[in-house]
Design an enzyme around this catalytic site. Structure first.
Site, mmCIF file in Angstrom:
data_model
loop_
_atom_site.group_PDB
_atom_site.id
_atom_site.type_symbol
_atom_site.label_atom_id
_atom_site.label_comp_id
_atom_site.label_asym_id
_atom_site.label_seq_id
_atom_site.Cartn_x
_atom_site.Cartn_y
_atom_site.Cartn_z
ATOM 1 N N ALA A 7 0.823 -1.216 0.000
ATOM 2 C CA ALA A 7 0.000 0.000 0.000
ATOM 3 C C ALA A 7 0.852 1.258 0.000
ATOM 4 O O ALA A 7 1.744 1.418 0.836
ATOM 5 C CB ALA A 7 -0.924 0.003 1.220
ATOM 6 N N CYS A 8 0.581 2.136 -0.949
ATOM 7 C CA CYS A 8 1.198 3.462 -0.964
ATOM 8 C C CYS A 8 0.104 4.508 -0.849
ATOM 9 O O CYS A 8 -1.052 4.192 -0.535
ATOM 10 C CB CYS A 8 2.031 3.672 -2.224
ATOM 11 N N ASP A 9 0.430 5.749 -1.104
ATOM 12 C CA ASP A 9 -0.535 6.832 -0.938
ATOM 13 C C ASP A 9 -1.696 6.706 -1.915
ATOM 14 O O ASP A 9 -2.858 6.656 -1.528
ATOM 15 C CB ASP A 9 0.176 8.173 -1.132
ATOM 16 N N ALA A 41 -3.359 3.004 0.722
ATOM 17 C CA ALA A 41 -3.436 2.749 2.163
ATOM 18 C C ALA A 41 -4.817 3.059 2.709
ATOM 19 O O ALA A 41 -5.139 2.670 3.831
ATOM 20 C CB ALA A 41 -2.383 3.581 2.902
#
Length: 482
Positions: free
Chosen positions: A385-387, A419
């Protein structure tokens, strides 16, 4: 450790989650924004190859298609297809009710209308008699959508139009008085704390799109996406830093500059917060030069790479953009050198601990005994998960899949997403430390294991992950799927 607590505070996590929601409306549609930007850069009267007929598409796409795309995407994220349909319907209210591009209005009415429909559906889904489902679904969407569209036309559109006029006037005043560089004081920390999407998509981009029809370009598109200053900061780390930061900064420069994945820069500054002043100084100088030399872009540079910036640069701003971005790079590199000379940090400043269930640990031995087979299922689905869920996490998921294949764990499914959308379907979530709290807020499964990495694309950052999976899945006696 102070900066780590600040970066992971619940309040900031909620703000970042809000920014992630806004980003989730825009990011899936960025291909269309790029296409429009290229069309505008080429065919408008002051474009590369002006064409009156083809240029007629520029205005309608900006004023109608973009708000509808954003509204639909926001609704779909909340309530699937039905949410997307009602969001697009309600968004038409703000479009028709205003003379300016209503991207901000779509960001309001899309989520609001789809949320209302979702709540209505939840209330009545168990009360509808068999055979009446289609009747109730269609009329509920139509009636609620009608009310939302009228509400948007009469209230939301005019209010947002007034707010944009006020904010735009303030930005124009700052520009005319050479005060626009002050935005760097807010933008540089916002980037490091993953709040850049709140500022960029919520404030700067709508102002930029409002300025383009009149000016043919806008500096607003170069406040967040100007990667010259952050590349300068990374260069200073690569030349004068220590430990793992020095070794990994060159690769981070390539990814941020060419691929446009700015998230790889954030952990470096979180490890040494004083470096934010290097980026801030470079951005201030860059914005100052853009103002006096009349720089800017024709549209959103996405991803925010040097290539995308070049493609979105109109003829009238080539020199200004080149000089300002280069100057930002040089200034931030020089300031970064001074900061690193004064406060070099330690060899391991940039190493973040693994986090499992919110508890920071140093090695697999610290956390494997504490996770029984009954508390955590076999790891079979992993979320990276990233932004935004599109850039760095996609690269990280690819790296992790390859690593798992090599370790004989290819049966594990690896997915990338924001995220903000962890949900309940994943046994493990891997993210950056600055996004950990946001990921926890969106997680609906108490058994999910959380781990943090410093760099999504570095194979060695997944050593702890692989060690844990091997140990835990070996101890778990459930059958491993073929």
């Amino acid at each position: 450790m102070g900066n780590s607590r600040i970066a992971n505070s619940p309040a900031l996590a909620k703000i970042r989650k809000f920014g992630g929601v806004m980003s989730g409306m825009v990011m899936p549609n960025l291909g269309a924004f790029v296409g429009w930007g290229l069309m505008a850069a080429i065919f408008i009267p002051n474009g590369w190859f002006p064409n009156e007929k083809l240029g007629e598409m520029v205005g309608p796409i900006l004023n109608y298609l973009f708000p509808l795309l954003i509204g639909y995407t926001a609704g779909y994220n909340i309530h699937g297809q039905r949410g997307g349909v009602i969001a697009a319907f309600a968004t038409m209210g703000v479009i028709v009710g205003s003379e300016i591009t209503m991207i901000s209005g779509a960001m309001v009415m899309g989520p609001l209308s789809s949320w209302l429909l979702k709540k209505f559906d939840q209330k009545v889904q168990d009360k509808i008699k068999p055979g009446f489902e289609m009747f109730v679904n269609n009329f509920s969407l139509g009636i609620i959508g009608l009310i939302c569209a009228i509400f948007a036309y009469m209230t939301v559109g005019p209010v947002i139009r007034l707010l944009i006029v006020i904010i735009t006037s303030g930005v124009n005043w700052c520009t005319s008085n050479n005060l626009l560089p002050l935005l760097s004081v807010f933008m540089a920390p916002a980037q490091v704390l993953f709040l850049n999407n709140v500022v960029n998509h919520g404030i700067l981009a709508p102002i930029g799109f409002a300025q383009v029809p009149e000016l043919g370009k806008s500096i607003m598109f170069l406040v967040d996406t100007n990667n010259g200053p952050l590349l300068g900061t990374l260069m200073a780390i690569a030349l004068f830093g220590r430990g793992r930061a020095k070794k990994t900064a060159p690769m981070a420069m390539f990814i941020a500059g060419i691929a446009g994945i700015g998230e790889v820069y954030f952990p470096f500054v979180l490890a040494n917060p004083l470096l934010v002043f290097a980026t801030m100084g470079g951005l201030a100088v860059s914005l100052f030069l853009q103002v006096i030399m009349e720089g800017g872009l024709i549209g959103v540079a996405s991803p925010g790479s040097l290539i995308a910036i070049a493609m979105m640069t109109p003829k009238s701003a080539i020199v200004a953009n080149l000089v300002s971005i280069s100057a930002g790079f040089i200034v931030s590199c020089a300031l970064g050198w001074l900061i690193l000379k004064i406060s070099p940090g330690s060899e391991d400043d940039d190493e973040s601990p693994v986090t499992v269930g919110g508890r920071q640990v140093k090695s697999v031995a610290d956390f494997v005994p504490g996770l029984s087979n009954t508390s955590v299922k076999k790891v079979q689905r992993i979320l990276v998960a990233c932004d935004s869920g599109m850039g760095s996490s996609a690269m990280g998921a690819s790296v992790l899949r390859k690593r798992l294949q090599e370790e004989g764990l290819g049966y594990i499914k690896v997915i990338n997403d924001s995220a903000n959308r962890v949900g309940r379907d994943y046994d493990m979530v891997i993210t950056l430390s600055g996004l950990l709290e946001r990921a926890k807020l969106s997680c609906e499964n108490t058994d999910t294991v959380f781990m943090t990495v410093n760099n999504f694309i570095k194979l060695s950052d997944y050593d702890e992950t692989v060690a844990f999976i091997k140990s835990h899945n070996h101890e778990n006696h459930e059958e491993v799927p073929a």
